[in-house]
Design a protein around this motif. Structure first.
Motif, short mmCIF file in Angstrom:
data_model
loop_
_atom_site.label_atom_id
_atom_site.label_comp_id
_atom_site.label_asym_id
_atom_site.label_seq_id
_atom_site.Cartn_x
_atom_site.Cartn_y
_atom_site.Cartn_z
N ALA A 1 9.95 -2.22 5.38
CA ALA A 1 8.87 -1.50 4.71
C ALA A 1 9.17 0.00 4.48
O ALA A 1 8.97 0.50 3.36
CB ALA A 1 7.55 -1.69 5.46
N PRO A 2 9.67 0.73 5.49
CA PRO A 2 9.94 2.16 5.23
C PRO A 2 10.98 2.35 4.13
O PRO A 2 10.83 3.24 3.28
CB PRO A 2 10.46 2.68 6.58
N ALA A 3 12.02 1.52 4.12
CA ALA A 3 13.07 1.68 3.10
C ALA A 3 12.54 1.32 1.72
O ALA A 3 12.88 1.97 0.72
CB ALA A 3 14.27 0.78 3.45
N VAL A 4 11.67 0.32 1.65
CA VAL A 4 11.09 -0.06 0.35
C VAL A 4 10.22 1.07 -0.17
O VAL A 4 10.32 1.47 -1.34
CB VAL A 4 10.29 -1.39 0.47
N LEU A 5 9.38 1.63 0.70
CA LEU A 5 8.53 2.73 0.24
C LEU A 5 9.39 3.92 -0.21
O LEU A 5 9.12 4.52 -1.26
CB LEU A 5 7.57 3.18 1.36
N ALA A 6 10.43 4.22 0.56
CA ALA A 6 11.28 5.37 0.20
C ALA A 6 11.95 5.13 -1.16
O ALA A 6 12.01 6.03 -2.01
CB ALA A 6 12.34 5.59 1.28
N ALA A 7 12.41 3.91 -1.40
CA ALA A 7 13.09 3.61 -2.67
C ALA A 7 12.09 3.65 -3.83
O ALA A 7 12.40 4.18 -4.90
CB ALA A 7 13.77 2.25 -2.59
N VAL A 8 10.90 3.09 -3.63
CA VAL A 8 9.89 3.09 -4.70
C VAL A 8 9.48 4.53 -5.00
O VAL A 8 9.34 4.93 -6.16
CB VAL A 8 8.67 2.22 -4.30
N ARG A 9 9.33 5.32 -3.94
CA ARG A 9 8.95 6.73 -4.15
C ARG A 9 10.03 7.47 -4.93
O ARG A 9 9.74 8.26 -5.83
CB ARG A 9 8.73 7.40 -2.79
#
Ligand SMILES: NC(=O)c1ccc[n+]([C@@H]2O[C@H](COP(=O)([O-])OP(=O)(O)OC[C@H]3O[C@@H](n4cnc5c(N)ncnc54)[C@H](OP(=O)(O)O)[C@@H]3O)[C@@H](O)[C@H]2O)c1
Length: 297
Positions: free
Chosen positions: A266-274
């Protein structure tokens, strides 16, 4: 004589309000006295008199927005922020499930841009309007298809090299959506509620469309398996305004909080989407919302 002021009406913004679950939720909220801002590429059909009446009175305000086009979406976000004082409920409902991978105007696959990136852009841009409202709720419409994802890579979702109907980019996009929802919910002001929800199977243009695997498409006309989309709209209503109030970041499936697979991502997905969002949308003050844990210092 004293005049009694009318209480302010609640306002919902619903994407994908022209058909299926989004249309049924639009009709239900209009019937309950809400104002609805409806976004889609086409228009909310007028066949229910409540829609025609709400359009005539200004309680239904629609805008044509292609969520695959970041430039058009940014302009629509500017328009809505200048017109609406507050938005109580945002329902990121619009999505697509195609018969093949398809690059959109950005060059990325449209399953990513419409199903994952546009809800992030809408959520972060409208946060001040939501925070200024009474209900302060954002719902991201995911799918139980996310529970079937066996291999997950955001890079593969952005530029797919393989494709499977429903269980390929579509399911992965719904997983990515629920994962960033889980992560971002921790970073929002404590009184703003963000969660994801599966409306359950419904008989809609999406499930009748070419993006469904043939064997599953044959089951869609069976109302016991794929009920009327009113059922899905009722589930969204309950997830947004009913028993799940106060729950943040959760994924609601069959009216219950359900564990997400691949949660460590989840943290990596949010960082990539951001990161993709920052490169695709003009940055505006107050929109860069980061999980508190990742703040330096
Ligand atoms: N139906 C099911 O069985 C089921 C199951 C699980 C989850 N879901 C989820 O529930 C939500 C609603 O699905 P549904 O079955 O009701 O689908 P639907 O009837 O096909 O409606 C999809 C909506 O999204 C809009 N849309 C699609 N692409 C768009 C774009 N590029 N820009 C703007 N709007 C766009 C469409 O409007 P325009 O064509 O006018 O743009 C339409 O209003 C989706 O998030 C879906 O993934 C559905």
């Amino acid at each position: 004589m004293d005049t009694i002021a009318n209480p302010p009406r609640s306002t919902a913004l619903i994407t994908g309000a022209s058909s299926g679950v989004g249309y049924e939720l639009t009709v239900r909220l209009l019937r309950e006295g809400w104002d609805v801002v409806a976004w889609m590429r086409s228009e909310v059909p007028d066949h229910d008199p409540v829609v025609a009446a709400a359009r005539a009175s200004g309680r239904l305000r629609s805008d044509r927005v292609d969520l695959a086009d970041p430039v058009g979406l940014a302009a629509a976000l500017d328009r809505v922020r200048s017109r609406e004082r507050s938005i109580d409920l945002v329902v990121n409902n619009a999505a697509l499930s195609l018969a093949q991978a398809q690059p959109g105007p950005s060059g990325r696959d449209v399953h990513f841009d419409v199903n994952v990136l546009s809800p992030y852009a809408i959520t972060t841009a409208l946060l001040p309007c939501v925070a200024a409202s009474e209900h302060k709720t954002i719902l991201n419409v995911a799918s139980n298809a996310l529970l079937s994802v066996k291999q997950f890579s955001l890079a593969e979702l952005v530029h797919p090299t393989r494709f499977k109907k429903l269980f390929g980019p579509y399911a992965a996009s719904k997983l990515a959506l629920a994962l960033w929802t889980h992560e971002l919910a921790r970073a929002l002001p404590p009184d703003v509620e963000l969660r994801s929800v599966c409306p359950g199977p419904s008989d809609t243009p999406m499930t009748r469309g070419p993006g469904m695997p043939r064997w599953l498409g044959m089951l869609v006309p069976l109302p016991l398996l794929f009920p009327h989309p009113r059922r899905g709209a009722d589930r969204l209503h309950a997830a947004g305004l009913g028993a799940h109030r106060g729950e943040r970041g959760v994924f609601i499936h069959r009216d219950r909080v359900t564990p997400l697979p691949w949660l460590a991502q989840a943290p990596a997905v949010l960082a990539a989407v951001r990161d993709i969002h920052a490169r695709s949308f003009p940055v505006r003050p107050g929109q860069d919302v980061r999980p508190r844990d990742s703040d330096p210092g």
